[in-house]
Write a protein that holds these residues in place. Structure first.
Motif, PDB file in Angstrom:
ATOM      1  N   ILE A   1       0.868  -1.175   0.000  1.00  0.00           N
ATOM      2  CA  ILE A   1       0.000   0.000   0.000  1.00  0.00           C
ATOM      3  C   ILE A   1       0.904   1.224   0.000  1.00  0.00           C
ATOM      4  CG2 ILE A   1      -1.793   1.288   1.210  1.00  0.00           C
ATOM      5  CD1 ILE A   1      -2.665  -1.394   2.489  1.00  0.00           C
ATOM      6  N   THR A   2       0.821   2.004  -1.056  1.00  0.00           N
ATOM      7  CA  THR A   2       1.664   3.187  -1.217  1.00  0.00           C
ATOM      8  C   THR A   2       1.019   4.382  -0.536  1.00  0.00           C
ATOM      9  OG1 THR A   2       2.386   2.322  -3.334  1.00  0.00           O
ATOM     10  CG2 THR A   2       2.791   4.643  -2.927  1.00  0.00           C
TER      11      THR A   2
ATOM     12  N   VAL B   1      -2.769  -4.146   8.979  1.00  0.00           N
ATOM     13  CA  VAL B   1      -2.114  -3.218   8.060  1.00  0.00           C
ATOM     14  C   VAL B   1      -3.151  -2.463   7.228  1.00  0.00           C
ATOM     15  CG1 VAL B   1      -0.619  -3.037   6.020  1.00  0.00           C
ATOM     16  CG2 VAL B   1       0.085  -4.426   7.969  1.00  0.00           C
ATOM     17  N   ARG B   2      -4.156  -3.142   6.755  1.00  0.00           N
ATOM     18  CA  ARG B   2      -5.204  -2.454   5.974  1.00  0.00           C
ATOM     19  C   ARG B   2      -5.910  -1.389   6.812  1.00  0.00           C
ATOM     20  NH1 ARG B   2      -5.962  -7.968   3.842  1.00  0.00           N
ATOM     21  NH2 ARG B   2      -5.275  -7.910   1.661  1.00  0.00           N
ATOM     22  N   ARG B   3      -6.175  -1.702   8.075  1.00  0.00           N
ATOM     23  CA  ARG B   3      -6.816  -0.709   8.955  1.00  0.00           C
ATOM     24  C   ARG B   3      -5.874   0.446   9.248  1.00  0.00           C
ATOM     25  NH1 ARG B   3      -8.287  -3.366  13.908  1.00  0.00           N
ATOM     26  NH2 ARG B   3      -7.133  -5.204  13.275  1.00  0.00           N
TER      27      ARG B   3
ATOM     28  N   GLY C   1      10.194 -17.127   4.252  1.00  0.00           N
ATOM     29  CA  GLY C   1      10.391 -18.358   5.009  1.00  0.00           C
ATOM     30  C   GLY C   1       9.272 -18.538   6.016  1.00  0.00           C
ATOM     31  N   GLU C   2       9.632 -18.677   7.270  1.00  0.00           N
ATOM     32  CA  GLU C   2       8.659 -18.858   8.354  1.00  0.00           C
ATOM     33  C   GLU C   2       8.328 -17.536   9.048  1.00  0.00           C
ATOM     34  OE1 GLU C   2       7.105 -21.827   9.085  1.00  0.00           O
ATOM     35  OE2 GLU C   2       8.078 -22.435   7.219  1.00  0.00           O
ATOM     36  N   GLN C   3       8.545 -16.422   8.330  1.00  0.00           N
ATOM     37  CA  GLN C   3       8.298 -15.109   8.915  1.00  0.00           C
ATOM     38  C   GLN C   3       7.373 -14.270   8.052  1.00  0.00           C
ATOM     39  OE1 GLN C   3      11.936 -13.016   9.793  1.00  0.00           O
ATOM     40  NE2 GLN C   3      12.774 -14.711  10.988  1.00  0.00           N
ATOM     41  N   ILE C   4       6.648 -13.390   8.711  1.00  0.00           N
ATOM     42  CA  ILE C   4       5.896 -12.322   8.055  1.00  0.00           C
ATOM     43  C   ILE C   4       6.695 -11.051   8.326  1.00  0.00           C
ATOM     44  CG2 ILE C   4       3.732 -11.028   7.985  1.00  0.00           C
ATOM     45  CD1 ILE C   4       3.466 -13.957   7.084  1.00  0.00           C
ATOM     46  N   VAL C   5       7.033 -10.321   7.274  1.00  0.00           N
ATOM     47  CA  VAL C   5       7.851  -9.117   7.386  1.00  0.00           C
ATOM     48  C   VAL C   5       6.984  -7.920   7.007  1.00  0.00           C
ATOM     49  CG1 VAL C   5       9.945  -7.954   6.617  1.00  0.00           C
ATOM     50  CG2 VAL C   5       9.901 -10.454   6.790  1.00  0.00           C
ATOM     51  N   TRP C   6       6.760  -7.033   7.974  1.00  0.00           N
ATOM     52  CA  TRP C   6       5.892  -5.871   7.798  1.00  0.00           C
ATOM     53  C   TRP C   6       6.749  -4.619   7.909  1.00  0.00           C
ATOM     54  CZ3 TRP C   6       1.521  -4.788  11.889  1.00  0.00           C
ATOM     55  CH2 TRP C   6       0.987  -3.524  11.696  1.00  0.00           C
ATOM     56  N   THR C   7       6.771  -3.825   6.835  1.00  0.00           N
ATOM     57  CA  THR C   7       7.531  -2.582   6.835  1.00  0.00           C
ATOM     58  C   THR C   7       6.589  -1.402   6.639  1.00  0.00           C
ATOM     59  OG1 THR C   7       9.470  -3.687   5.923  1.00  0.00           O
ATOM     60  CG2 THR C   7       9.395  -1.292   5.711  1.00  0.00           C
ATOM     61  N   THR C   8       6.706  -0.424   7.529  1.00  0.00           N
ATOM     62  CA  THR C   8       5.980   0.838   7.420  1.00  0.00           C
ATOM     63  C   THR C   8       7.022   1.905   7.158  1.00  0.00           C
ATOM     64  OG1 THR C   8       4.293   0.101   8.985  1.00  0.00           O
ATOM     65  CG2 THR C   8       4.452   2.469   8.592  1.00  0.00           C
TER      66      THR C   8
ATOM     67  N   PHE D   1      -0.731   8.565   4.962  1.00  0.00           N
ATOM     68  CA  PHE D   1       0.500   9.288   4.631  1.00  0.00           C
ATOM     69  C   PHE D   1       1.725   8.385   4.709  1.00  0.00           C
ATOM     70  CE2 PHE D   1      -0.283   9.685   9.125  1.00  0.00           C
ATOM     71  CZ  PHE D   1       0.959   9.514   9.715  1.00  0.00           C
ATOM     72  N   LEU D   2       1.533   7.136   5.161  1.00  0.00           N
ATOM     73  CA  LEU D   2       2.618   6.168   5.251  1.00  0.00           C
ATOM     74  C   LEU D   2       2.451   5.087   4.188  1.00  0.00           C
ATOM     75  CD1 LEU D   2       2.644   5.738   9.128  1.00  0.00           C
ATOM     76  CD2 LEU D   2       4.350   6.949   7.747  1.00  0.00           C
ATOM     77  N   SER D   3       3.529   4.391   3.861  1.00  0.00           N
ATOM     78  CA  SER D   3       3.492   3.244   2.953  1.00  0.00           C
ATOM     79  C   SER D   3       3.646   1.968   3.778  1.00  0.00           C
ATOM     80  CB  SER D   3       4.630   3.310   1.929  1.00  0.00           C
ATOM     81  OG  SER D   3       4.433   4.386   1.049  1.00  0.00           O
ATOM     82  N   TYR D   4       3.043   0.898   3.282  1.00  0.00           N
ATOM     83  CA  TYR D   4       3.037  -0.370   4.010  1.00  0.00           C
ATOM     84  C   TYR D   4       3.379  -1.503   3.053  1.00  0.00           C
ATOM     85  CZ  TYR D   4       0.266   2.578   7.098  1.00  0.00           C
ATOM     86  OH  TYR D   4      -0.169   3.615   7.905  1.00  0.00           O
TER      87      TYR D   4
END
Length: 140
Positions: free
Chosen positions: A7-8, A69-71, A87-94, A78-81
């Motif tokens: 999400i840009t 993240v959608r919420r 692998g066995e991880q979920i990587v979330w970058t804001t 104003f942020l990107s997500y």
């Protein structure tokens, strides 16, 4: 690595956390972060313009992160997500803003008192980070 969500930032969105259309309060949202992090957080990394959370990809974590993240994107456009499976991880970058703003957001997401009221949390975030928090005037 598999891209799960991107999400840009909206370039003309005001720098404010607008909770007026959210179904939860700011305090409830921060408590949800705390539950998610207590359940699955493996680590976090921060740069001048981004914070990355690495979460164990246990049962339900992927869907939980995608929903959260959608919420977040709805109240803070104003942020990107970015959310990836690695692998066995979920990587979330804001990402977005500057170093001091991202550091303050990171602190609130990982250390905020989830029992505090929305107005108090919002006032702290605005005072420390200069990011206004818009909460509904109703009782939620």
């Amino acid at each position: 690595m598999t891209k799960l969500l991107s999400i840009t930032a909206h370039p003309h969105a005001p720098v404010a956390c607008d909770m007026t259309v959210a179904e939860d309060t700011l305090a409830e949202r921060l408590a949800e972060y705390r539950r998610l992090f207590d359940h699955a957080l493996l680590g976090r990394d921060s740069t001048d313009t981004a914070t990355t959370f690495r979460l164990a990809a246990g049962p339900g974590v992927r869907d939980w992160v995608l929903d959260l993240v959608r919420r977040e994107a709805a109240c803070c456009p104003f942020l990107s997500y970015e959310v990836d499976a690695e692998g066995e991880q979920i990587v979330w970058t804001t990402s977005g803003l500057g170093a001091s703003d991202m550091a303050i957001l990171d602190e609130f997401l990982t250390r905020a008192d989830p029992t505090a009221d929305s107005g108090g949390i919002g006032a702290q975030l605005e005072a420390r980070g200069g990011i206004p928090v818009i909460v509904p005037t109703s009782g939620r």
